[in-house]
Design a protein around this motif. Structure first.
Motif, PDB file in Angstrom:
ATOM      1  N   PRO A 100      42.062 -34.954   5.368  1.00 15.04           N
ATOM      2  CA  PRO A 100      41.728 -33.526   5.253  1.00 15.04           C
ATOM      3  C   PRO A 100      42.238 -32.966   3.935  1.00 15.04           C
ATOM      4  O   PRO A 100      43.087 -33.573   3.269  1.00 15.04           O
ATOM      5  N   LYS A 101      41.741 -31.806   3.542  1.00 14.94           N
ATOM      6  CA  LYS A 101      42.161 -31.212   2.276  1.00 14.94           C
ATOM      7  C   LYS A 101      43.646 -30.877   2.273  1.00 14.94           C
ATOM      8  O   LYS A 101      44.296 -30.906   1.229  1.00 14.94           O
ATOM      9  N   LYS A 102      44.195 -30.558   3.453  1.00 18.03           N
ATOM     10  CA  LYS A 102      45.632 -30.380   3.561  1.00 18.03           C
ATOM     11  C   LYS A 102      46.217 -31.702   4.011  1.00 18.03           C
ATOM     12  O   LYS A 102      45.946 -32.166   5.115  1.00 18.03           O
ATOM     13  N   ALA A 103      46.975 -32.362   3.143  1.00 20.42           N
ATOM     14  CA  ALA A 103      47.394 -33.722   3.465  1.00 20.42           C
ATOM     15  C   ALA A 103      48.821 -34.011   3.012  1.00 20.42           C
ATOM     16  O   ALA A 103      49.072 -34.884   2.189  1.00 20.42           O
ATOM     17  N   ALA A 104      49.774 -33.262   3.557  1.00 17.12           N
ATOM     18  CA  ALA A 104      51.176 -33.636   3.419  1.00 17.12           C
ATOM     19  C   ALA A 104      51.423 -34.803   4.373  1.00 17.12           C
ATOM     20  O   ALA A 104      50.533 -35.206   5.126  1.00 17.12           O
ATOM     21  N   THR A 105      52.624 -35.355   4.367  1.00 21.70           N
ATOM     22  CA  THR A 105      52.895 -36.529   5.202  1.00 21.70           C
ATOM     23  C   THR A 105      52.592 -36.277   6.673  1.00 21.70           C
ATOM     24  O   THR A 105      51.961 -37.101   7.340  1.00 21.70           O
ATOM     25  N   LEU A 148      42.165 -39.734  -1.022  1.00 18.76           N
ATOM     26  CA  LEU A 148      43.625 -39.713  -1.127  1.00 18.76           C
ATOM     27  C   LEU A 148      44.124 -38.649  -2.094  1.00 18.76           C
ATOM     28  O   LEU A 148      45.290 -38.273  -2.055  1.00 18.76           O
ATOM     29  N   GLN A 149      43.237 -38.133  -2.964  1.00 15.80           N
ATOM     30  CA  GLN A 149      43.668 -37.095  -3.908  1.00 15.80           C
ATOM     31  C   GLN A 149      44.178 -35.842  -3.210  1.00 15.80           C
ATOM     32  O   GLN A 149      44.920 -35.055  -3.797  1.00 15.80           O
ATOM     33  N   HIS A 150      43.795 -35.661  -1.932  1.00  9.80           N
ATOM     34  CA  HIS A 150      44.281 -34.482  -1.212  1.00  9.80           C
ATOM     35  C   HIS A 150      45.784 -34.556  -0.967  1.00  9.80           C
ATOM     36  O   HIS A 150      46.410 -33.542  -0.655  1.00  9.80           O
ATOM     37  N   THR A 151      46.370 -35.754  -1.080  1.00 10.15           N
ATOM     38  CA  THR A 151      47.819 -35.873  -0.934  1.00 10.15           C
ATOM     39  C   THR A 151      48.536 -35.555  -2.243  1.00 10.15           C
ATOM     40  O   THR A 151      49.756 -35.435  -2.264  1.00 10.15           O
ATOM     41  N   VAL A 152      47.780 -35.442  -3.324  1.00 12.88           N
ATOM     42  CA  VAL A 152      48.359 -35.176  -4.638  1.00 12.88           C
ATOM     43  C   VAL A 152      48.225 -33.711  -5.010  1.00 12.88           C
ATOM     44  O   VAL A 152      49.119 -33.114  -5.596  1.00 12.88           O
ATOM     45  N   ARG A 153      47.107 -33.128  -4.659  1.00 17.00           N
ATOM     46  CA  ARG A 153      46.792 -31.762  -5.064  1.00 17.00           C
ATOM     47  C   ARG A 153      47.764 -30.750  -4.468  1.00 17.00           C
ATOM     48  O   ARG A 153      48.062 -30.779  -3.271  1.00 17.00           O
ATOM     49  N   SER A 154      48.264 -29.871  -5.309  1.00 19.81           N
ATOM     50  CA  SER A 154      49.084 -28.717  -4.886  1.00 19.81           C
ATOM     51  C   SER A 154      50.309 -29.119  -4.065  1.00 19.81           C
ATOM     52  O   SER A 154      50.740 -28.382  -3.191  1.00 19.81           O
ATOM     53  N   GLN A 155      50.877 -30.280  -4.364  1.00 31.09           N
ATOM     54  CA  GLN A 155      52.076 -30.693  -3.658  1.00 31.09           C
ATOM     55  C   GLN A 155      53.299 -30.401  -4.525  1.00 31.09           C
ATOM     56  O   GLN A 155      53.261 -30.545  -5.749  1.00 31.09           O
ATOM     57  N   THR A 156      54.396 -30.016  -3.878  1.00 32.66           N
ATOM     58  CA  THR A 156      55.657 -29.906  -4.602  1.00 32.66           C
ATOM     59  C   THR A 156      56.131 -31.314  -4.941  1.00 32.66           C
ATOM     60  O   THR A 156      55.660 -32.303  -4.373  1.00 32.66           O
ATOM     61  N   ALA A 157      57.076 -31.406  -5.867  1.00 32.14           N
ATOM     62  CA  ALA A 157      57.599 -32.722  -6.240  1.00 32.14           C
ATOM     63  C   ALA A 157      58.187 -33.433  -5.022  1.00 32.14           C
ATOM     64  O   ALA A 157      57.992 -34.638  -4.832  1.00 32.14           O
ATOM     65  N   ARG A 189      46.139 -42.226  -9.111  1.00 32.51           N
ATOM     66  CA  ARG A 189      46.956 -43.192  -9.837  1.00 32.51           C
ATOM     67  C   ARG A 189      48.401 -42.707  -9.941  1.00 32.51           C
ATOM     68  O   ARG A 189      49.326 -43.522 -10.113  1.00 32.51           O
ATOM     69  N   LYS A 190      48.615 -41.395  -9.813  1.00 35.38           N
ATOM     70  CA  LYS A 190      49.990 -40.866  -9.813  1.00 35.38           C
ATOM     71  C   LYS A 190      50.807 -41.473  -8.681  1.00 35.38           C
ATOM     72  O   LYS A 190      52.022 -41.618  -8.785  1.00 35.38           O
ATOM     73  N   ILE A 191      50.128 -41.792  -7.581  1.00 32.73           N
ATOM     74  CA  ILE A 191      50.809 -42.425  -6.448  1.00 32.73           C
ATOM     75  C   ILE A 191      51.017 -43.908  -6.733  1.00 32.73           C
ATOM     76  O   ILE A 191      52.106 -44.449  -6.538  1.00 32.73           O
ATOM     77  N   GLN A 192      49.994 -44.549  -7.235  1.00 32.23           N
ATOM     78  CA  GLN A 192      50.008 -46.004  -7.398  1.00 32.23           C
ATOM     79  C   GLN A 192      51.048 -46.473  -8.405  1.00 32.23           C
ATOM     80  O   GLN A 192      51.626 -47.559  -8.253  1.00 32.23           O
ATOM     81  N   VAL A 193      51.340 -45.674  -9.438  1.00 28.63           N
ATOM     82  CA  VAL A 193      52.231 -46.136 -10.502  1.00 28.63           C
ATOM     83  C   VAL A 193      53.699 -46.160 -10.095  1.00 28.63           C
ATOM     84  O   VAL A 193      54.527 -46.705 -10.831  1.00 28.63           O
ATOM     85  N   GLU A 194      54.042 -45.587  -8.946  1.00 29.49           N
ATOM     86  CA  GLU A 194      55.430 -45.674  -8.487  1.00 29.49           C
ATOM     87  C   GLU A 194      55.807 -47.153  -8.326  1.00 29.49           C
ATOM     88  O   GLU A 194      55.034 -47.943  -7.783  1.00 29.49           O
ATOM     89  N   ASP A 195      56.969 -47.537  -8.850  1.00 34.37           N
ATOM     90  CA  ASP A 195      57.331 -48.958  -8.967  1.00 34.37           C
ATOM     91  C   ASP A 195      57.147 -49.750  -7.680  1.00 34.37           C
ATOM     92  O   ASP A 195      56.552 -50.827  -7.669  1.00 34.37           O
ATOM     93  N   GLN A 196      57.672 -49.222  -6.572  1.00 39.07           N
ATOM     94  CA  GLN A 196      57.633 -49.969  -5.323  1.00 39.07           C
ATOM     95  C   GLN A 196      56.222 -50.067  -4.745  1.00 39.07           C
ATOM     96  O   GLN A 196      55.895 -51.029  -4.037  1.00 39.07           O
ATOM     97  N   ILE A 197      55.381 -49.073  -5.044  1.00 39.21           N
ATOM     98  CA  ILE A 197      53.988 -49.139  -4.602  1.00 39.21           C
ATOM     99  C   ILE A 197      53.194 -50.045  -5.528  1.00 39.21           C
ATOM    100  O   ILE A 197      52.350 -50.828  -5.082  1.00 39.21           O
ATOM    101  N   ASP A 198      53.468 -49.969  -6.828  1.00 36.68           N
ATOM    102  CA  ASP A 198      52.766 -50.799  -7.804  1.00 36.68           C
ATOM    103  C   ASP A 198      52.922 -52.286  -7.482  1.00 36.68           C
ATOM    104  O   ASP A 198      51.953 -53.046  -7.546  1.00 36.68           O
ATOM    105  N   ARG A 199      54.123 -52.708  -7.120  1.00 34.73           N
ATOM    106  CA  ARG A 199      54.338 -54.133  -6.837  1.00 34.73           C
ATOM    107  C   ARG A 199      53.756 -54.556  -5.492  1.00 34.73           C
ATOM    108  O   ARG A 199      53.683 -55.743  -5.187  1.00 34.73           O
ATOM    109  N   ARG A 200      53.325 -53.596  -4.705  1.00 41.03           N
ATOM    110  CA  ARG A 200      52.735 -53.899  -3.399  1.00 41.03           C
ATOM    111  C   ARG A 200      51.228 -53.664  -3.362  1.00 41.03           C
ATOM    112  O   ARG A 200      50.619 -53.680  -2.297  1.00 41.03           O
ATOM    113  N   SER A 201      50.630 -53.415  -4.525  1.00 39.90           N
ATOM    114  CA  SER A 201      49.204 -53.046  -4.518  1.00 39.90           C
ATOM    115  C   SER A 201      48.463 -53.605  -5.725  1.00 39.90           C
ATOM    116  O   SER A 201      49.053 -54.035  -6.713  1.00 39.90           O
ATOM    117  N   GLU A 202      47.129 -53.570  -5.604  1.00 43.20           N
ATOM    118  CA  GLU A 202      46.223 -53.906  -6.690  1.00 43.20           C
ATOM    119  C   GLU A 202      45.291 -52.724  -6.897  1.00 43.20           C
ATOM    120  O   GLU A 202      45.239 -51.808  -6.065  1.00 43.20           O
TER     121      GLU A 202
END
Length: 315
Positions: A100-105, A148-157, A189-202
């Protein structure tokens, strides 16, 4: 005398048939290979020697055909078809859903639980534990999260880091070999580049088409839809390198958007009682959808390469 109702029914049946055609995407083969590797890795994990790379990020601009290609690949893979459990029940091996457009954890977890027919409100930790338990109990080892971009948009750090932590936790679950396909526009890609996610994904990128490099694919697309699907013939003015460039520009090179444009132009031309597809038919449809003047119409403007056709928001 021709029966208008009969003609309307025939055109409706044709539209349904043509829209139901699958036109191969240039990334289909690579996607199939990634899925095959996931199937193999799941079996390797069960034998005690799997790879930690259990995620696949499918990234591309809106309209490039990501979601359609993923749905095709999931449905076509013989190793992903439903199984019959010990109780004689048919159970799926994967779950595919649009966020959904609102997609916090908590929204993500709630959405997954709802898709499985489970209670989907309460405290986040309890819901997260139940979600992971349900994957294991149901034998669902592959989860596809679209948009998945809905988890990035308008989220606090803090909220964004929580999303990364949740995905990392799911990809690193030692009790169940959950694999994930995470698709969306380039900002994911902001999510994917996190070190622990990067080593677990393609990553598999769905790039826009460009003319003249992809003229053969554009030509085949028009023929598949208009000639094979709609029984039309093509005017010479829609069979030139310049026309392919105009069509490519009109869709920003997005494969899925290009398919939709050729479909709608073909349908509209048939509704007007013609079976010869011309450049002016594309210009007419473009004017109707964009509300542009003749000088702004990419199919008619002499200086079409100078037009600014940049897309708006990726949301």
């Amino acid at each position: 005398m021709t029966n208008p109702t009969s003609n309307s029914a025939k055109l409706r049946a044709l539209r349904v048939s043509v829209r139901g055609m699958y036109i191969e995407n240039g990334r289909d083969r690579q996607l199939d290979e990634h899925l095959a590797a996931m199937v193999q890795n799941k079996k390797d994990i069960e034998e005690g020697a799997g790879s930690p790379r259990r995620g696949l990020f499918v990234i591309g601009k809106a309209g490039t055909g990501k979601s359609t290609s993923i749905r095709r690949a999931l449905a076509a893979n013989p190793d992903l078809q439903p199984l019959v459990n010990a109780y004689g029940e048919t159970t799926p091996q994967y779950l595919s859903l649009k966020l959904p457009k609102k997609a916090a954890t908590i929204d993500l977890v709630s959405h997954v639980l709802k898709a499985m027919g489970m209670p989907h409100d309460g405290k986040e930790k309890g819901m997260t534990d139940e979600m992971k338990n349900q994957f294991k109990q149901r034998g669902i080892w592959l989860l596809h999260l679209d948009e998945l971009q809905h988890t990035v948009r308008s989220q606090t750090a803090k909220a964004f880091e929580a999303i990364q932590d949740l995905l990392k936790e799911m990809l690193d679950d030692e009790e169940w070999p959950l694999h994930m396909i995470l698709s969306g526009v380039p900002r994911i890609r902001k999510i994917q580049v996190e070190d622990q996610i990067d080593r677990r994904s393609e990553v598999l990128n769905f790039y826009p088409l460009k003319a003249p490099a992809n003229n053969d694919r554009i030509r085949e697309l028009i023929a598949k839809i208009s000639v094979e699907g709609c029984g039309m013939s093509l005017d010479p003015d829609v069979q030139t390198p310049e026309f392919y460039e105009r069509l490519c520009m009109s869709t920003n090179g997005a494969w899925g958007t290009m398919i939709e444009r050729v479909q709608e132009v073909s349908f509209g031309t048939l509704e007007r009682g013609r079976t010869l597809l011309k450049k002016k038919d594309f210009a007419r449809e473009y004017e109707m959808t964009k509300g542009c003047t003749l000088s702004e119409n990419v199919f008619m403007a002499p200086n079409f390469r100078d037009l600014d056709l940049a897309p708006g928001s990726e949301d």
